[in-house]
Design an enzyme around this catalytic site. Sequence first.
Site, PDB file in Angstrom:
ATOM      1  N   GLY A   1      71.462   8.211  21.523  1.00 50.29           N
ATOM      2  CA  GLY A   1      71.791   8.655  22.881  1.00 50.29           C
ATOM      3  C   GLY A   1      73.254   8.408  23.167  1.00 50.29           C
ATOM      4  O   GLY A   1      73.892   7.553  22.533  1.00 50.29           O
TER       5      GLY A   1
ATOM      6  N   ASP B   1      73.403  -2.915  17.023  1.00 53.48           N
ATOM      7  CA  ASP B   1      74.362  -1.823  16.811  1.00 53.48           C
ATOM      8  C   ASP B   1      75.773  -2.377  16.983  1.00 53.48           C
ATOM      9  O   ASP B   1      76.121  -2.886  18.055  1.00 53.48           O
ATOM     10  CB  ASP B   1      74.102  -0.707  17.842  1.00 53.48           C
ATOM     11  CG  ASP B   1      75.036   0.480  17.667  1.00 53.48           C
ATOM     12  OD1 ASP B   1      75.821   0.503  16.690  1.00 53.48           O
ATOM     13  OD2 ASP B   1      74.986   1.392  18.516  1.00 53.48           O
TER      14      ASP B   1
ATOM     15  N   GLU C   1      72.792  -1.191  12.793  1.00 58.91           N
ATOM     16  CA  GLU C   1      73.401   0.135  12.924  1.00 58.91           C
ATOM     17  C   GLU C   1      74.925   0.051  12.827  1.00 58.91           C
ATOM     18  O   GLU C   1      75.548  -0.770  13.501  1.00 58.91           O
ATOM     19  CB  GLU C   1      72.969   0.725  14.278  1.00 58.91           C
ATOM     20  CG  GLU C   1      73.361   2.168  14.460  1.00 58.91           C
ATOM     21  CD  GLU C   1      72.896   2.720  15.803  1.00 58.91           C
ATOM     22  OE1 GLU C   1      72.139   2.035  16.521  1.00 58.91           O
ATOM     23  OE2 GLU C   1      73.309   3.836  16.135  1.00 58.91           O
TER      24      GLU C   1
ATOM     25  N   SER D   1      68.845   0.792  24.707  1.00 59.20           N
ATOM     26  CA  SER D   1      70.029   0.179  24.119  1.00 59.20           C
ATOM     27  C   SER D   1      70.693  -0.670  25.199  1.00 59.20           C
ATOM     28  O   SER D   1      70.992  -0.169  26.281  1.00 59.20           O
ATOM     29  CB  SER D   1      70.969   1.297  23.658  1.00 59.20           C
ATOM     30  OG  SER D   1      72.239   0.789  23.351  1.00 59.20           O
TER      31      SER D   1
ATOM     32  N   LYS E   1      67.426  -2.445  21.430  1.00 55.92           N
ATOM     33  CA  LYS E   1      68.636  -2.450  20.576  1.00 55.92           C
ATOM     34  C   LYS E   1      69.711  -3.229  21.311  1.00 55.92           C
ATOM     35  O   LYS E   1      70.002  -2.967  22.477  1.00 55.92           O
ATOM     36  CB  LYS E   1      69.058  -1.006  20.327  1.00 55.92           C
ATOM     37  CG  LYS E   1      70.480  -0.794  19.859  1.00 55.92           C
ATOM     38  CD  LYS E   1      70.667   0.643  19.389  1.00 55.92           C
ATOM     39  CE  LYS E   1      71.985   1.227  19.843  1.00 55.92           C
ATOM     40  NZ  LYS E   1      72.168   2.635  19.444  1.00 55.92           N
TER      41      LYS E   1
ATOM     42  N   ASP F   1      75.453   5.872  12.098  1.00 53.17           N
ATOM     43  CA  ASP F   1      75.573   6.694  13.305  1.00 53.17           C
ATOM     44  C   ASP F   1      76.924   7.421  13.247  1.00 53.17           C
ATOM     45  O   ASP F   1      77.005   8.579  12.824  1.00 53.17           O
ATOM     46  CB  ASP F   1      75.452   5.782  14.540  1.00 53.17           C
ATOM     47  CG  ASP F   1      75.737   6.491  15.858  1.00 53.17           C
ATOM     48  OD1 ASP F   1      75.914   7.717  15.870  1.00 53.17           O
ATOM     49  OD2 ASP F   1      75.802   5.813  16.914  1.00 53.17           O
TER      50      ASP F   1
ATOM     51  N   LYS G   1      73.629  -4.335  21.501  1.00 55.13           N
ATOM     52  CA  LYS G   1      74.987  -4.075  21.036  1.00 55.13           C
ATOM     53  C   LYS G   1      75.589  -5.413  20.619  1.00 55.13           C
ATOM     54  O   LYS G   1      75.395  -6.430  21.315  1.00 55.13           O
ATOM     55  CB  LYS G   1      75.815  -3.476  22.174  1.00 55.13           C
ATOM     56  CG  LYS G   1      75.349  -2.095  22.574  1.00 55.13           C
ATOM     57  CD  LYS G   1      75.805  -1.100  21.546  1.00 55.13           C
ATOM     58  CE  LYS G   1      75.560   0.319  22.001  1.00 55.13           C
ATOM     59  NZ  LYS G   1      75.970   1.292  20.974  1.00 55.13           N
TER      60      LYS G   1
ATOM     61  N   LYS H   1      72.361  12.192  16.361  1.00 58.73           N
ATOM     62  CA  LYS H   1      72.777  12.603  17.706  1.00 58.73           C
ATOM     63  C   LYS H   1      73.191  14.055  17.559  1.00 58.73           C
ATOM     64  O   LYS H   1      74.184  14.352  16.878  1.00 58.73           O
ATOM     65  CB  LYS H   1      73.973  11.777  18.181  1.00 58.73           C
ATOM     66  CG  LYS H   1      73.631  10.331  18.522  1.00 58.73           C
ATOM     67  CD  LYS H   1      74.877   9.565  18.930  1.00 58.73           C
ATOM     68  CE  LYS H   1      74.507   8.128  19.323  1.00 58.73           C
ATOM     69  NZ  LYS H   1      75.684   7.250  19.311  1.00 58.73           N
TER      70      LYS H   1
HETATM   71  O1  NPG Z   1      70.772   5.197  25.760  1.00 55.87           O
HETATM   72  O2  NPG Z   1      72.061   6.939  25.735  1.00 55.87           O
HETATM   73  C1  NPG Z   1      71.844   5.742  25.530  1.00 55.87           C
HETATM   74  C2  NPG Z   1      72.938   4.902  24.976  1.00 55.87           C
HETATM   75  C3  NPG Z   1      72.649   4.526  23.572  1.00 55.87           C
HETATM   76  O3  NPG Z   1      73.873   2.732  22.687  1.00 55.87           O
HETATM   77  C4  NPG Z   1      73.849   3.904  22.951  1.00 55.87           C
HETATM   78  N1  NPG Z   1      74.853   4.731  22.736  1.00 55.87           N
HETATM   79  O4  NPG Z   1      76.941   3.845  20.097  1.00 55.87           O
HETATM   80  O5  NPG Z   1      75.061   4.809  20.193  1.00 55.87           O
HETATM   81  C5  NPG Z   1      76.039   4.337  20.740  1.00 55.87           C
HETATM   82  C6  NPG Z   1      76.106   4.298  22.242  1.00 55.87           C
HETATM   83  C7  NPG Z   1      77.174   5.110  22.902  1.00 55.87           C
HETATM   84  C8  NPG Z   1      77.050   5.447  24.211  1.00 55.87           C
HETATM   85  C9  NPG Z   1      78.268   5.523  22.242  1.00 55.87           C
HETATM   86  C10 NPG Z   1      78.016   6.196  24.868  1.00 55.87           C
HETATM   87  C11 NPG Z   1      79.227   6.276  22.879  1.00 55.87           C
HETATM   88  C12 NPG Z   1      79.119   6.611  24.196  1.00 55.87           C
END
Ligand code: NPG
Length: 369
Positions: free
Chosen positions: A291, A189, A214, A136, A162, A239, A164, A263
């Site tokens: 994640g 996302d 997402e 991501s 992915k 999510d 953002k 998650k």
């Molecule tokens: O690789 O762990 C990872 C991050 C993946 O994009 C990711 N996480 O919105 O899913 C999400 C985002 C996130 C990370 C959200 C940290 C909140 C805290």
Amino acid sequence: MTRARSIELRLVGLPLVRPFRTSFGTSTEKVCVLARLETDHAEGWGECVADLEPDFSAEWNASAWAAIEDFLAPALFRAGDVVTEDLDGLFAFVRGNRMAKAAVVNAFLDAELREREASLASYLGAARDRVVCGVSIGITETLDGLREQVDGYLAEGYRRIKLKIEPGIDVDHVAAIRGEHPDILLSVDANAAYSPGDVDVFRALDAFDLLMIEQPLHHEDLLNHASLQSTIRTPLCLDESIRSAADAIAGIELGSCRIVNIKQGRVGGLEEARRVHDACAERSVPVWCGGMLETGVGRATNLALAAMPNFTLPGDTSASARYFPEDLTEPFELAPDGTMEVPSGPGIGTAPLPGRLEACTTRTQILRP
Ligand code: NPG
């Protein structure tokens, strides 16, 4: 049956290799609560996925700490001999606070499995011993900065990218990356940053053969997700909206999504995550493992979860080096084919390295009956 003798809470902080920007903010450090739970025969680890502020969810580190200290740990100590399957019921008197619950449920399960010398993957019914990994990528100011990251991660072997997005940093970036990489699995996302009136953005994104979009809309807005899904062909994935198996069923049956991000920390731990997985599988809806920039403790947990049969899409289970100059555990490494090994040792199969844990800890409290 096992009895929890103590729960040690630690607040840990690990610098990130690069700032991670989402539509709700930028993180430069991973700060989270870890729970180490002791039984008569073993210890288990649980990582709480709450963050410094209540932005991704209503929970944050201090609220999770308080929920465990004031309610969850006392309830567990009072209950005496229990099995992991009892915990969701035991904690049902506490509304919400799923991230706090997950840390305790997962730590208890880890201890229980270590005592039985069984791996978490086998407990969950893993269908594979390696999982396919995606990555991501946070929002970047410039397209060149984004290109550099995409190219770097693809060269390392990641099998799904992915991006953002947020209003104003979306269609152009996606068009550029898709133009340069016509065949990769690519998703976006939004972290709930758009409103129903932004439908033109999603119609435009529909042209890029994305694997999914997402969480485009507000986390409580299943109905508008359903109407958006009916106007575009790209699958929507939820999510933030999915806090439980009941939410997943509602999202699927309403037509709000065609894919679900699981998650385990967001839904209250591994037991509920398994129920979300099963509810999606029964409805032929694929899932993948999200994640939360977890340390090696949460990463090991996620890898076992991602080995379950209906996790058919690459998840955000990236290597330690994608997040931290130095992880809390032995680092998790990506193989050149873009897969990562599912831990096979007892419980989650790893634990924080003692010296590293001490160096990262900023607060400790031991809870006892
Ligand atoms: O690789 O762990 C990872 C991050 C993946 O994009 C990711 N996480 O919105 O899913 C999400 C985002 C996130 C990370 C959200 C940290 C909140 C805290």
